[in-house]
Design an enzyme around this catalytic site. Structure first.
Site, short mmCIF file in Angstrom:
data_model
loop_
_atom_site.label_atom_id
_atom_site.label_comp_id
_atom_site.label_asym_id
_atom_site.label_seq_id
_atom_site.Cartn_x
_atom_site.Cartn_y
_atom_site.Cartn_z
N LYS A 1 6.50 8.17 3.71
CA LYS A 1 5.65 7.06 3.29
C LYS A 1 4.54 7.65 2.43
O LYS A 1 3.78 8.51 2.89
CB LYS A 1 5.08 6.36 4.54
N ASP B 1 3.29 -7.07 13.57
CA ASP B 1 4.17 -7.49 12.48
C ASP B 1 5.63 -7.26 12.86
O ASP B 1 6.41 -6.73 12.08
CB ASP B 1 3.80 -6.75 11.18
N GLU C 1 12.94 -6.77 9.76
CA GLU C 1 12.73 -5.78 8.70
C GLU C 1 11.98 -4.54 9.21
O GLU C 1 12.05 -3.48 8.61
CB GLU C 1 11.94 -6.38 7.53
N PHE D 1 0.80 -1.23 0.00
CA PHE D 1 0.00 0.00 0.00
C PHE D 1 0.82 1.27 0.00
O PHE D 1 0.27 2.36 0.02
CB PHE D 1 -0.93 0.02 1.22
N TYR E 1 14.06 9.69 9.69
CA TYR E 1 14.88 8.85 8.82
C TYR E 1 15.83 8.00 9.66
O TYR E 1 16.53 8.52 10.54
CB TYR E 1 15.69 9.75 7.87
N ASP F 1 6.97 0.63 10.83
CA ASP F 1 5.89 0.01 10.05
C ASP F 1 4.73 -0.43 10.92
O ASP F 1 4.60 -1.60 11.30
CB ASP F 1 6.38 -1.14 9.17
N1 ADE Z 1 12.52 2.30 5.42
C1 ADE Z 1 11.25 2.34 5.85
N2 ADE Z 1 11.09 3.34 6.72
C2 ADE Z 1 12.28 3.94 6.87
C3 ADE Z 1 12.78 5.01 7.67
N3 ADE Z 1 11.97 5.68 8.47
N4 ADE Z 1 14.08 5.32 7.57
C4 ADE Z 1 14.88 4.63 6.76
N5 ADE Z 1 14.48 3.62 6.00
C5 ADE Z 1 13.20 3.27 6.06
#
Ligand code: ADE
Length: 322
Positions: A36, A135, A139, A18, A87, A153
Site C-alpha cells: 500500500k 467499512d 470488497e 489515499f 498478499y 483495508d
Molecule cells: N488488494 C488490496 N489489498 C490486497 C492484498 N493484500 N492482497 C491482494 N489484493 C489486495
C-alpha cells in the site's frame, strides 16, 4: 531488508482516495506481497495523518490473527509511505460472489456460513481490542490462495475504546409541524468527506451522528449475511439519501420499511440478518456475547473450534488473480 529497492513492483491491485495497492515480489525473500503506497503530501493536505497512524497501529495489534491481513513491515522515503501487506492471491469476496453467481446461481448455505464465520472471527478479534473496522463489505474481505478469508483495508478503523464523540447526524428526522416525524433533513453537504464507510452498509447510529461503537460492524455483518445468501443487498436506492432514509426507516420499524426478502432466503439466514440489523448496537446479536451469534442456526454447519484453528477446508478455492 527494508526499503522499496527490495521489491519488484508489478500491477496495481487497488486504488483508493489515499493509496494505491500494488502487487510486488520481495527480492530477498522471494514471496509475493501487496504494498500500500501513500503519498505523504496528500495525507498531510487532507489531514489523514491520524487515520494512517491508527491503521498501522491496528494492523500491528492484529498481527497474530489469521482472519486479518498481516502487515509485514512499513517504510518510507521522502515522498511516500509504504505498508507491506500479506498478499491475498484469491482476490476479494465480491469477486468470489460474482463468480459463484455466474457459475452456480449463488452461494450454497454452507459457503455463506463459512465466509460469515471467517469475517466474524476477524471482527471478534478487533472488537475484543476495542477496534471498530467501520467499512466492512465484500470488497474489504480478501481471500488467500486456499480460499480463507481475511479482513483488510483498515483505512476507516476507529479505536472505539477512546472516547467516541457524537458527530452531527448525516440524516435527521424533522418535524412536519403537526408532530409527525415524516421528513428527513440532510447535513451531508456540510459533512462531505467526513463520512467513514460505505453507504449500503452504514448503520443507523452513524447516519444519526450517535457515537460509533464496534456494533456498527455487526450491522454491516447483517448486510453481508443477506448479500451472501441472496446475491443482493438488503438496502438499495437510486441515491445515497434515499438509501439512508430506508436504513433509518427499517431500523425504526416503520411500516413502509419491510425487508424485501426473496423466497429463496432461508429462515436461518433471514433470522440472523434481522438479529444483526437491530437499531440499537447493544441489541445486535453478538454485541453482548459472541457465543449468542456463534450458536445461531445459520452456523449449524460450522465447527467453531476448527474454524478458529483454520483447519476447515474452504468450500471454494478462488482462481488466482492474474
Ligand atoms: N488488494 C488490496 N489489498 C490486497 C492484498 N493484500 N492482497 C491482494 N489484493 C489486495
Amino acid at each position: 531488508m527494508g526499503g522499496p529497492g527490495n521489491y519488484r513492483f508489478g500491477r496495481v491491485l487497488g486504488e483508493g482516495a489515499f493509496a494505491h495497492v500494488i502487487h510486488a515480489r520481495s527480492k530477498s525473500e522471494g514471496h509475493d506481497v501487496a504494498i500500500k503506497v501513500m503519498l505523504k503530501s496528500h495525507i498531510e493536505r487532507e489531514g489523514k495523518h491520524h487515520a494512517v497512524m491508527a491503521e498501522q497501529a491496528a494492523l500491528r495489534k492484529c498481527a497474530e490473527c489469521p482472519h486479518v491481513i498481516t502487515l509485514e513491515r512499513t517504510f518510507q522515503d521522502e515522498e511516500y509511505l509504504f505498508f507491506v501487506l500479506e498478499y491475498a492471491a484469491g482476490g476479494d469476496l465480491s469477486r468470489a460472489i460474482r463468480r459463484l453467481q455466474r457459475a452456480q446461481g449463488g452461494l450454497k448455505p454452507e459457503m455463506a456460513a463459512f465466509y460469515t464465520a471467517e469475517v466474524w472471527l476477524g471482527l471478534e478479534f478487533l472488537h475484543e481490542r476495542g477496534l471498530a473496522h467501520r467499512d466492512l463489505k465484500p470488497e474489504n474481505v480478501l481471500l488467500d490462495a486456499s480460499g480463507r478469508a481475511k479482513l483488510a483495508d483498515f483505512g476507516a478503523i476507529l479505536d472505539a475504546s477512546a472516547a467516541a464523540r457524537p458527530s452531527k447526524p448525516l440524516v435527521e428526522a424533522s418535524d412536519d409541524g403537526e408532530g409527525r416525524r415524516s421528513k428527513y433533513v440532510t447535513h451531508l453537504s456540510e459533512r462531505h468527506g467526513s463520512f467513514e464507510g460505505t453507504a449500503e452498509y452504514v448503520s443507523p447510529e452513524v447516519l444519526q451522528g450517535e457515537p460509533t461503537t464496534t456494533a456498527c460492524d455487526l450491522w454491516a455483518l447483517g448486510c453481508l449475511v443477506f448479500q451472501l445468501s441472496t446475491g443482493r443487498l438488503p438496502f438499495r436506492a437510486p441515491t445515497d439519501f434515499l438509501l439512508w432514509e430506508k436504513i433509518i426507516a427499517y431500523a425504526e420499524g416503520r411500516d413502509d420499511a419491510a425487508l424485501d426478502t426473496p423466497a429463496s432466503l432461508s429462515p436461518a439466514a433471514e433470522g440472523l440478518t434481522r438479529a444483526l440489523l437491530r437499531k440499537e448496537g447493544k441489541d445486535r446479536l453478538g454485541a453482548a456475547n459472541g457465543a449468542d451469534l456463534e450458536n445461531h442456526d445459520f452456523f449449524g454447519m460450522v465447527d467453531w473450534s476448527r474454524q478458529r484453528l483454520g483447519t476447515v477446508s474452504p468450500p471454494y478455492v478462488p482462481p488466482k488473480l492474474d
